[in-house]
Design a protein around this motif. Structure first.
Motif, PDB file in Angstrom:
ATOM      1  N   ALA A 144     107.325  62.207 111.078  1.00 51.38           N
ATOM      2  CA  ALA A 144     107.021  63.638 111.094  1.00 51.38           C
ATOM      3  C   ALA A 144     105.520  63.878 110.944  1.00 51.38           C
ATOM      4  O   ALA A 144     104.939  64.710 111.656  1.00 51.38           O
ATOM      5  N   VAL A 145     104.877  63.152 110.037  1.00 50.10           N
ATOM      6  CA  VAL A 145     103.425  63.282 109.875  1.00 50.10           C
ATOM      7  C   VAL A 145     102.710  62.890 111.168  1.00 50.10           C
ATOM      8  O   VAL A 145     101.771  63.569 111.606  1.00 50.10           O
ATOM      9  N   ALA A 146     103.160  61.812 111.803  1.00 50.57           N
ATOM     10  CA  ALA A 146     102.541  61.394 113.069  1.00 50.57           C
ATOM     11  C   ALA A 146     102.645  62.493 114.115  1.00 50.57           C
ATOM     12  O   ALA A 146     101.692  62.755 114.863  1.00 50.57           O
ATOM     13  N   GLY A 147     103.808  63.159 114.186  1.00 47.84           N
ATOM     14  CA  GLY A 147     103.963  64.251 115.131  1.00 47.84           C
ATOM     15  C   GLY A 147     103.069  65.425 114.805  1.00 47.84           C
ATOM     16  O   GLY A 147     102.492  66.063 115.709  1.00 47.84           O
ATOM     17  N   LEU A 148     102.902  65.722 113.525  1.00 48.95           N
ATOM     18  CA  LEU A 148     102.066  66.849 113.126  1.00 48.95           C
ATOM     19  C   LEU A 148     100.590  66.577 113.375  1.00 48.95           C
ATOM     20  O   LEU A 148      99.815  67.514 113.614  1.00 48.95           O
TER      21      LEU A 148
ATOM     22  N   GLU B 140     105.597  58.573 121.523  1.00 54.04           N
ATOM     23  CA  GLU B 140     105.105  57.514 122.390  1.00 54.04           C
ATOM     24  C   GLU B 140     104.693  58.066 123.753  1.00 54.04           C
ATOM     25  O   GLU B 140     103.684  57.625 124.332  1.00 54.04           O
ATOM     26  N   GLN B 141     105.457  59.028 124.270  1.00 58.08           N
ATOM     27  CA  GLN B 141     105.111  59.643 125.554  1.00 58.08           C
ATOM     28  C   GLN B 141     103.766  60.366 125.468  1.00 58.08           C
ATOM     29  O   GLN B 141     102.931  60.262 126.361  1.00 58.08           O
ATOM     30  N   VAL B 142     103.570  61.123 124.382  1.00 58.10           N
ATOM     31  CA  VAL B 142     102.360  61.933 124.243  1.00 58.10           C
ATOM     32  C   VAL B 142     101.143  61.065 123.951  1.00 58.10           C
ATOM     33  O   VAL B 142     100.074  61.241 124.532  1.00 58.10           O
TER      34      VAL B 142
ATOM     35  N   LEU C  79     101.152  54.935 114.439  1.00 58.51           N
ATOM     36  CA  LEU C  79     101.203  55.123 112.989  1.00 58.51           C
ATOM     37  C   LEU C  79     100.158  54.275 112.282  1.00 58.51           C
ATOM     38  O   LEU C  79      99.506  54.733 111.338  1.00 58.51           O
ATOM     39  N   ALA C  80      99.989  53.045 112.740  1.00 62.01           N
ATOM     40  CA  ALA C  80      98.995  52.171 112.110  1.00 62.01           C
ATOM     41  C   ALA C  80      97.596  52.755 112.230  1.00 62.01           C
ATOM     42  O   ALA C  80      96.833  52.786 111.257  1.00 62.01           O
ATOM     43  N   SER C  81      97.246  53.261 113.408  1.00 62.96           N
ATOM     44  CA  SER C  81      95.893  53.779 113.645  1.00 62.96           C
ATOM     45  C   SER C  81      95.641  55.113 112.960  1.00 62.96           C
ATOM     46  O   SER C  81      94.511  55.391 112.531  1.00 62.96           O
ATOM     47  N   ASN C  82      96.664  55.939 112.856  1.00 59.67           N
ATOM     48  CA  ASN C  82      96.451  57.319 112.425  1.00 59.67           C
ATOM     49  C   ASN C  82      96.969  57.651 111.032  1.00 59.67           C
ATOM     50  O   ASN C  82      96.667  58.721 110.511  1.00 59.67           O
TER      51      ASN C  82
ATOM     52  N   THR D  80     105.023  48.674 108.404  1.00 59.08           N
ATOM     53  CA  THR D  80     105.149  48.069 109.722  1.00 59.08           C
ATOM     54  C   THR D  80     106.566  48.274 110.262  1.00 59.08           C
ATOM     55  O   THR D  80     107.499  48.566 109.500  1.00 59.08           O
ATOM     56  N   PHE D  81     106.713  48.113 111.564  1.00 59.00           N
ATOM     57  CA  PHE D  81     108.045  48.008 112.169  1.00 59.00           C
ATOM     58  C   PHE D  81     108.434  46.554 112.411  1.00 59.00           C
ATOM     59  O   PHE D  81     109.605  46.260 112.661  1.00 59.00           O
ATOM     60  N   HIS D  82     107.447  45.655 112.366  1.00 58.99           N
ATOM     61  CA  HIS D  82     107.692  44.258 112.742  1.00 58.99           C
ATOM     62  C   HIS D  82     107.078  43.337 111.688  1.00 58.99           C
ATOM     63  O   HIS D  82     105.863  43.270 111.539  1.00 58.99           O
TER      64      HIS D  82
END
Length: 423
Positions: free
Chosen positions: A104-108, A226-228, A237-240, A251-253
């Motif tokens: 949600a934070v990433a989207g905002l 991911e599209q945007v 998420l890692a960068s922002n 992480t996801f991985h």
């Protein structure tokens, strides 16, 4: 305190003194200095000593911050009961749905840049969702399919009003949810495009924008991000978010060294005796699912919670503007949308839902203490976080307890923490 509990408590105290060199995720203070009784907060040690001695939970890590200062940061019990490994402060936890607030934070962040409006239509990014019908149960057990009376908006993905749901056992009476997969199944079984293709062939549980229905909304939001951004979700998420506020292990991985620190559950559910596991611990996901697939330490997540409590900033790194955070942690259901937040967990009576987090909107009603404005969410494998702006409080709980007992720990920790606040 009986001898068994005393032994377990001694083991907890001894373990934490050995691992005191582990760097704290926030500046430290004594509880008494920030209005929390250290003596009353020590009930957490006694509580987990009893529970671990009774073999009801393998272990836990708890972080509590008030006024931006870490006042409790401890590891209890075992990291991996099958291997006899002691719990450690830097244990990695499968976050399950505690992935959702981070997405949600990433989207905002994208919204603040004018790249992802809340009122954008989901079909602007994935046209396939236009074909989804609403499944209306009939008395004979069949489903009637109705066209969408309103499109799914990005806003609906944040607040779980899209009509997407999660799968339930085949013996459930919920005719629509029986058609959906288990929450962790899609990223384990296929890639992102396969997920989108499969889910858009299913019926919606409700008309978009009419009911809170917990489900795959945040996974779809992650696909939109991911599209945007034109980046994989974990990279964005890692960068922002993760790197700027030093969530060092999020992480996801998992790397091999992180796998060595994974918290594992008991092989059998302590309440039912039935086998249990966390499939995500052993099986890598095929895409970065925004609803359930991230891993992190409790130390990472207390930094995330403190950033939100600070209005979007931590250690000079601003992730969101304070007005955006205020919008995120406000109720977005209102009177017009059917509020079923307490269907997810019974103690959430009196809560609404914001953008990726539950929001307490009433005094009383809930089974746990707190204040209006408190925001929170949990994970199906035993994690929890809550932030109370009025009390300037952030609490993060990590356990590997995927059965129903996880809800017990969420409630008990909240009781003990609030009971320790004396000014």
């Amino acid at each position: 305190m009986n001898k068994l509990v005393m032994t377990a408590a001694a083991a907890v105290i001894g373990f934490n003194s050995v691992h005191s060199v582990h760097s704290a995720p926030l500046p430290e203070a004594t509880a008494d200095d920030v209005g929390v009784s250290q003596r009353r907060l020590a009930r957490l040690d006694e509580f987990f000593a009893r529970e671990i001695a009774s073999q009801r939970v393998p272990g836990a890590v708890i972080a509590i911050a008030r006024d931006g200062k870490l006042i409790h940061y401890k590891a209890y019990g075992q990291l991996d009961p099958a291997k006899g490994k002691s719990m450690r402060l830097d244990a990695m936890f499968a976050l399950a749905s505690m992935t959702k607030p981070m997405v949600a934070v990433a989207g905002l962040i994208l919204m603040e840049q004018g790249r992802l409006p809340l009122q954008a239509r989901l079909t602007d990014y994935y046209p396939e969702f236009a074909n989804m019908k609403v499944g209306v149960p009939q008395h004979d057990g069949s489903l009637e399919f109705q066209a969408q009376s309103s499109p799914i908006y990005i806003h609906d993905l944040y607040r779980h009003t899209s009509g997407l749901t999660y799968g339930v056992p085949l013996d459930s009476s919920d005719q629509v949810s029986r058609l959906y997969p288990h929450f962790a199944a899609p990223p384990l079984r296929g890639d992102k495009q396969e997920f989108i293709e499969a889910i858009t062939k299913l019926p919606l549980a409700h008309q978009p924008g009419t009911e809170f229905e917990y489900g795959f909304s945040t996974d779809v939001l992650g696909a939109v991000l991911e599209q945007v951004s034109q980046q994989r979700l974990g990279d964005y998420l890692a960068s922002n978010l993760w790197k700027p506020i030093e969530m060092q292990d999020a992480t996801f991985h998992l790397s091999e060294s992180q796998r060595e620190r994974l918290a594992h559950p008991f092989p059998g559910d302590p309440l039912t005796g039935k086998p249990q596991d966390i499939e995500l611990l052993e099986s890598p996901t095929k895409f970065d699912c925004g609803g359930a697939c991230a891993f992190a330490t409790v130390g990472d997540y207390v930094r995330f919670g403190q950033m939100l409590l600070n209005g979007g900033e931590l250690d000079g790194q601003r992730i969101l503007g304070p007005k955006t955070v205020r919008h995120m942690i406000s109720d977005h259901l209102g009177a017009e949308i059917k509020n079923k937040v307490a269907n997810v967990e019974a103690h959430r009576a009196g809560f609404g839902f914001g953008l990726g987090v539950a929001v307490r909107i009433n005094e009383g009603l809930s089974a746990v203490p707190g204040n209006p404005g408190e925001f929170s969410w949990t994970g199906a494998y035993g994690t929890q976080f809550f932030c109370d702006p009025k009390e300037r409080l952030v609490v993060v709980v990590g356990t590997a307890a995927p059965g129903e007992i996880r809800k017990y720990y969420r409630e008990q920790v909240q009781y003990i923490v609030y009971a320790a606040i004396i000014r």
